[in-house]
Write a protein that holds these residues in place. Sequence first.
Motif, PDB file in Angstrom:
ATOM      1  N   LEU A  94      45.215  57.456  41.740  1.00  0.00           N
ATOM      2  CA  LEU A  94      45.854  56.698  40.671  1.00  0.00           C
ATOM      3  C   LEU A  94      47.372  56.780  40.800  1.00  0.00           C
ATOM      4  CD1 LEU A  94      45.684  55.172  37.921  1.00  0.00           C
ATOM      5  CD2 LEU A  94      45.668  57.429  36.825  1.00  0.00           C
ATOM      6  N   VAL A  95      48.028  55.629  40.710  1.00  0.00           N
ATOM      7  CA  VAL A  95      49.492  55.571  40.794  1.00  0.00           C
ATOM      8  C   VAL A  95      50.042  55.084  39.460  1.00  0.00           C
ATOM      9  CG1 VAL A  95      51.474  54.567  41.982  1.00  0.00           C
ATOM     10  CG2 VAL A  95      49.396  55.128  43.271  1.00  0.00           C
ATOM     11  N   ASP A  96      50.710  55.983  38.764  1.00  0.00           N
ATOM     12  CA  ASP A  96      51.226  55.769  37.416  1.00  0.00           C
ATOM     13  C   ASP A  96      50.073  55.559  36.433  1.00  0.00           C
ATOM     14  OD1 ASP A  96      53.917  56.258  37.870  1.00  0.00           O
ATOM     15  OD2 ASP A  96      54.355  54.182  38.387  1.00  0.00           O
TER      16      ASP A  96
ATOM     17  N   ASP B 266      43.440  62.709  42.392  1.00  0.00           N
ATOM     18  CA  ASP B 266      44.821  62.594  42.870  1.00  0.00           C
ATOM     19  C   ASP B 266      45.553  61.548  42.038  1.00  0.00           C
ATOM     20  OD1 ASP B 266      44.897  64.261  45.517  1.00  0.00           O
ATOM     21  OD2 ASP B 266      43.051  63.073  45.643  1.00  0.00           O
ATOM     22  N   ILE B 267      46.685  61.941  41.468  1.00  0.00           N
ATOM     23  CA  ILE B 267      47.503  61.062  40.627  1.00  0.00           C
ATOM     24  C   ILE B 267      48.959  61.199  41.066  1.00  0.00           C
ATOM     25  CG2 ILE B 267      48.269  60.545  38.270  1.00  0.00           C
ATOM     26  CD1 ILE B 267      45.696  61.894  37.253  1.00  0.00           C
ATOM     27  N   PHE B 268      49.649  60.085  41.148  1.00  0.00           N
ATOM     28  CA  PHE B 268      51.085  60.104  41.477  1.00  0.00           C
ATOM     29  C   PHE B 268      51.847  59.413  40.360  1.00  0.00           C
ATOM     30  CE2 PHE B 268      54.569  57.665  43.790  1.00  0.00           C
ATOM     31  CZ  PHE B 268      55.474  58.719  43.750  1.00  0.00           C
ATOM     32  N   ILE B 269      52.868  60.073  39.848  1.00  0.00           N
ATOM     33  CA  ILE B 269      53.745  59.498  38.830  1.00  0.00           C
ATOM     34  C   ILE B 269      55.106  59.242  39.474  1.00  0.00           C
ATOM     35  CG2 ILE B 269      54.813  59.814  36.569  1.00  0.00           C
ATOM     36  CD1 ILE B 269      51.770  59.501  36.478  1.00  0.00           C
ATOM     37  N   THR B 270      55.533  57.988  39.458  1.00  0.00           N
ATOM     38  CA  THR B 270      56.757  57.617  40.170  1.00  0.00           C
ATOM     39  C   THR B 270      58.018  58.159  39.510  1.00  0.00           C
ATOM     40  OG1 THR B 270      56.839  55.511  38.962  1.00  0.00           O
ATOM     41  CG2 THR B 270      55.727  55.509  41.110  1.00  0.00           C
TER      42      THR B 270
ATOM     43  N   CYS C 291      57.340  50.401  46.430  1.00  0.00           N
ATOM     44  CA  CYS C 291      58.765  50.665  46.213  1.00  0.00           C
ATOM     45  C   CYS C 291      59.092  51.046  44.773  1.00  0.00           C
ATOM     46  CB  CYS C 291      59.590  49.443  46.613  1.00  0.00           C
ATOM     47  SG  CYS C 291      59.537  49.076  48.374  1.00  0.00           S
ATOM     48  N   GLY C 292      58.098  51.438  43.994  1.00  0.00           N
ATOM     49  CA  GLY C 292      58.375  51.780  42.610  1.00  0.00           C
ATOM     50  C   GLY C 292      58.636  50.542  41.780  1.00  0.00           C
TER      51      GLY C 292
ATOM     52  N   LYS D  68      65.682  59.297  38.510  1.00  0.00           N
ATOM     53  CA  LYS D  68      65.136  59.664  39.813  1.00  0.00           C
ATOM     54  C   LYS D  68      63.712  59.142  39.934  1.00  0.00           C
ATOM     55  CE  LYS D  68      64.554  63.638  42.886  1.00  0.00           C
ATOM     56  NZ  LYS D  68      64.715  65.109  43.023  1.00  0.00           N
ATOM     57  N   GLN D  69      63.440  58.459  41.048  1.00  0.00           N
ATOM     58  CA  GLN D  69      62.140  57.821  41.219  1.00  0.00           C
ATOM     59  C   GLN D  69      61.720  57.871  42.681  1.00  0.00           C
ATOM     60  OE1 GLN D  69      59.901  53.480  40.445  1.00  0.00           O
ATOM     61  NE2 GLN D  69      61.916  53.870  39.552  1.00  0.00           N
TER      62      GLN D  69
END
Length: 276
Positions: free
Chosen positions: A31-33, A56-60, A168-169, A151-152
């Motif tokens: 999961l992304v955001d 797995d999770i990613f927070i930008t 690219c966020g 910051k990102q």
Amino acid sequence: MKLTILGTGNATVTKCYNTCFVLSDGDRHFLVDAGGGNQILGILDKVDVPLQDIHDIFITHEHIDHLLGLIWLIRMIGQKMNQGKYEGDVRIYCHSDLVPVITTITGLTIQKKVTKHIGERIQLIPLESGDTKKILDCDVTFFDIGSTKAKQFGFTLTTKEGVKLSCCGDEPYNPCEEEYVKGSDWLMHEAFCLFGEADKFKPYEKHHSTVKEACQLAEELKVPNLILYHTEETHLAERKKLYTKEGQEYYRGNLYVPDDGDVFEVQMVGNIRNIQ
């Protein structure tokens, strides 16, 4: 690799969900955001991504439209851990400055019977620019996008078949990202609004770009597949048509303007890099 778009909107949307998505390999999910609220729980249920299968999770970055949905996920996953309904650990990746932010918010808003798992089964994994992790058996490299607001980090993921996807966020591509993004087969990039409506939505004041600039960038980078997201919501019914029409004036690859819930197969499709 399957890509499910959970939300496509910018921070203030109410008719669609904030931008976030999930990459899936069978019953394993990255999961992304997480958007800005507990709607993430219903959206994941609607697209058949069970919480117990997200590890797995990613927070930008720290903005609420990307972060606050995570607080609900931590609460619900922690509860499932307590109930014996969640196997293994969940890994939450973010840049190192974001770890104390998440720790503080969860400590202030979630009961200790859940937050006791943070640092153990709920792992907050700090990232430095250039770090590579193995997620869904893929190499995922995270990088600082050089944001001027907060910051990102973005990332590139290379599938087992060798297909490269870059995110690219939620800000315009920055030349500092070139070493990571170059050679991508898929690019995920924000497009706040149509270029023809820049005076109305003022994307540049918000450090965002228009469809025109995003497509010019993808053309310059020779990326064969471009996905646009993080948009305004006034054109939802016609957004796909309007954005595609403008974008195709500047980009010759495969242009995708998804709606919430759209699904893509991340595979080699087209090859603009061979166009002279």
